[in-house]
Design an enzyme around this catalytic site. Structure first.
Site, mmCIF file in Angstrom:
data_model
loop_
_atom_site.group_PDB
_atom_site.id
_atom_site.type_symbol
_atom_site.label_atom_id
_atom_site.label_comp_id
_atom_site.label_asym_id
_atom_site.label_seq_id
_atom_site.Cartn_x
_atom_site.Cartn_y
_atom_site.Cartn_z
ATOM 1 N N CYS A 102 0.794 -1.234 0.000
ATOM 2 C CA CYS A 102 0.000 0.000 0.000
ATOM 3 C C CYS A 102 0.825 1.282 0.000
ATOM 4 O O CYS A 102 0.709 2.088 -0.923
ATOM 5 C CB CYS A 102 -0.925 -0.008 1.210
ATOM 6 S SG CYS A 102 -1.947 -1.479 1.235
HETATM 7 C C1 UGA Z 1 -1.090 0.770 5.437
HETATM 8 C C2 UGA Z 1 -1.838 1.801 6.296
HETATM 9 O O1 UGA Z 1 -1.210 1.874 7.571
HETATM 10 C C3 UGA Z 1 -3.306 1.409 6.467
HETATM 11 O O2 UGA Z 1 -3.994 2.435 7.183
HETATM 12 C C4 UGA Z 1 -3.936 1.238 5.078
HETATM 13 O O3 UGA Z 1 -5.282 0.792 5.170
HETATM 14 C C5 UGA Z 1 -3.161 0.223 4.298
HETATM 15 O O4 UGA Z 1 -1.780 0.629 4.194
HETATM 16 C C6 UGA Z 1 -3.779 0.118 2.925
HETATM 17 O O5 UGA Z 1 -3.732 1.101 2.187
HETATM 18 O O6 UGA Z 1 -4.432 -0.909 2.624
HETATM 19 P P1 UGA Z 1 -0.047 -1.655 5.911
HETATM 20 O O7 UGA Z 1 0.696 -1.437 4.633
HETATM 21 O O8 UGA Z 1 -0.799 -2.920 6.092
HETATM 22 O O9 UGA Z 1 -1.106 -0.453 6.150
HETATM 23 O O10 UGA Z 1 0.995 -1.583 7.129
HETATM 24 P P2 UGA Z 1 1.634 -0.390 7.991
HETATM 25 O O11 UGA Z 1 1.402 -0.696 9.402
HETATM 26 O O12 UGA Z 1 1.205 0.925 7.480
HETATM 27 O O13 UGA Z 1 3.187 -0.580 7.685
HETATM 28 C C7 UGA Z 1 3.741 -0.244 6.422
HETATM 29 C C8 UGA Z 1 5.249 -0.294 6.469
HETATM 30 O O14 UGA Z 1 5.763 0.791 7.238
HETATM 31 C C9 UGA Z 1 5.843 -1.549 7.098
HETATM 32 O O15 UGA Z 1 6.938 -1.973 6.312
HETATM 33 C C10 UGA Z 1 6.293 -1.109 8.478
HETATM 34 O O16 UGA Z 1 7.355 -1.866 8.997
HETATM 35 C C11 UGA Z 1 6.718 0.319 8.181
HETATM 36 N N1 UGA Z 1 6.688 1.188 9.373
HETATM 37 C C12 UGA Z 1 5.514 1.469 9.977
HETATM 38 C C13 UGA Z 1 7.886 1.755 9.840
HETATM 39 O O17 UGA Z 1 8.968 1.513 9.288
HETATM 40 N N2 UGA Z 1 7.821 2.574 10.921
HETATM 41 C C14 UGA Z 1 6.652 2.883 11.551
HETATM 42 O O18 UGA Z 1 6.698 3.670 12.548
HETATM 43 C C15 UGA Z 1 5.476 2.306 11.071
#
Ligand code: UGA
Length: 427
Positions: free
Chosen positions: A262
């Protein structure tokens, strides 16, 4: 019945609705009928089984069998991007199929777009296809809504049952009323809901993901600076700036960059939307650039501490793009492996994502379901995904050199090793 579709289906079914989950892929359909999703998400399988048993949930290949009886049709097909250009072929196909069925049907279900699409897509592409092919008129005998999704992989069920907000886009009062009624039966009144038009709801989704990506690239840039400033710690910076209510504490965990299906995809589509409107997209491009270079930052840490890659064995701990998921799409670990696989020997471990990774790399790297085995004779281990089971690792005696690069700074027992936490410099 991909990630969003299946999660939504079990949620609706758990709220005592009858749900028909449509899946075209015969293999996936078969596994679903047996209660076995082909991807891992905590709590999902149990809910699939429970709802199959209560017969609130059924899976089928054909939407035509249900067109006369359903009140709502949620479209959750993928909208992949290639070079920033969103590919609408799946959504156009399903919208066309439904429009054709509506030609001869007496039913007037609300068609709800959950798939992420660029601003203007519903007004300029989806609605015209529906009206033209079905011969119906919006608000009269055709009902349409957008309803972007905010759930995260790894916590999808909790997010689905307890969303922080509901966004509903419509362009006619009757569709709006029908969505209002349905959501009233599903969600507690305490959950904020926002009714708007199609374009704004589409833009909310893009902006939301782009802002999350911005926060991550921001803190990763600060972490890169911390690497150069003795005594500094990115976690302390994040903790304290996060106390400012104007900033907030979430999405400030520095790491190897964001992955998944995403954030990278939606940011690159947003850049294209800016470009298509003749607007300057360099703000968003810089966020993407920071993310693209994060894996190289990790490689540089390796080089600074171990020199070159020749004759080295590296263990990569964590393959999925985040913990509690087996999804390796755009995972930074996969990018790291691609960059290193011809330079050194690579051993990998992940609690869930080994099989998907094996499909990509075959026998080019070694796979382990046991962490200890994966660490044997390694020159260095790199923690890429913050799986819980890595937090308390303490025995590294089986390694050739107990050097651990921790891109997420989760390891607790760091006394007997050379511990290199990304974004935290020694005095
Ligand atoms: C993301 C959004 O958070 C959701 O709100 C949205 O619905 C979704 O995309 C979508 O569009 O369907 P997702 O990709 O499942 O969700 O996961 P996230 O929790 O956002 O993590 C994304 C990436 O960012 C991961 O690789 C995670 O490790 C990284 N991340 C996240 C960081 O490096 N640091 C952080 O503080 C948070």
């Amino acid at each position: 019945m991909g990630f969003v579709g299946l999660t939504l289906a079990v949620f609706f079914a758990s709220k005592n609705n009858v749900v028909y989950g449509i899946e075209k892929d015969p293999k996936r359909l078969n596994s679903l009928k047996n209660g076995s999703p082909d991807f891992f998400e905590p709590k999902l399988k149990n809910l699939v089984l429970k709802n199959l048993e209560s017969e609130n949930l059924m899976f089928s290949k054909n939407i035509e069998d249900f067109i006369e009886i359903v009140n709502y049709i949620f479209i959750t097909v993928g909208t992949p991007t290639k070079n920033g250009k969103i590919d609408l072929k799946f959504i156009k196909k399903i919208i066309t199929d439904i429009a054709k069925l509506l030609c001869t049907s007496k039913n007037c279900p609300v068609i709800v777009i959950k798939s992420t699409i660029a601003p203007k897509t519903t007004n300029e592409i989806i609605l015209p296809i529906l009206e033209k092919i079905s011969g119906r008129k919006i608000g009269k005998d055709l009902f349409l809504s957008t309803n972007p999704e905010f759930l995260r992989e790894g916590t999808a069920i909790d997010d689905q049952f307890n969303p922080h907000v509901l966004v509903i886009g419509t362009c006619d009062d009757r569709s709006k009323q029908k969505m209002k009624n349905f959501f009233k039966s599903l969600y507690s009144q305490t959950i904020p809901r926002f009714f708007t038009n199609f374009a704004t709801s589409e833009l909310i989704k893009y902006s939301n993901n782009a802002f999350l990506a911005t926060k991550i690239s921001f803190i990763n840039s600060i972490a890169n600076l911390c690497q150069k400033i003795p005594g500094s710690s990115v976690d302390d910076v994040a903790k304290i700036i996060g106390l400012d209510p104007r900033i907030g504490p979430l999405f400030l965990k520095a790491g190897p960059g964001y992955g998944g299906s995403c954030l990278p995809k939606d940011l690159s589509s947003l850049i294209t939307v800016f470009d298509n409107h003749g607007l300057d997209s360099k703000f968003f491009k810089s966020i993407e650039n920071v993310n693209t270079h994060q894996v190289d930052e990790i490689i540089n840490i390796f080089k600074d501490n171990l020199g070159n890659f020749t004759k080295k064995t590296i263990t990569i701990l964590g393959l999925s793009f985040k913990e509690n998921s087996d999804d390796i799409r755009e995972s930074r670990s996969i990018i790291l492996i691609k960059k290193l696989k011809n330079k050194c020997q690579i051993k990998v471990h992940d609690p869930m994502a080994i099989e998907k990774t094996r499909k990509l790399f075959g026998d080019k790297i070694e796979y382990f379901s046991d962490v200890t085995e994966s660490l044997k004779n390694s020159d260095c281990a790199i923690i890429m995904t913050p799986w819980n089971q890595y937090v308390n690792l303490k025995d590294f005696t089986m390694m050739k050199n107990p050097i651990i690069i921790d891109t997420r700074r989760i390891l607790k027992n760091t006394k007997k090793i050379k511990y290199i936490p990304y974004g935290k410099s020694k005095n």
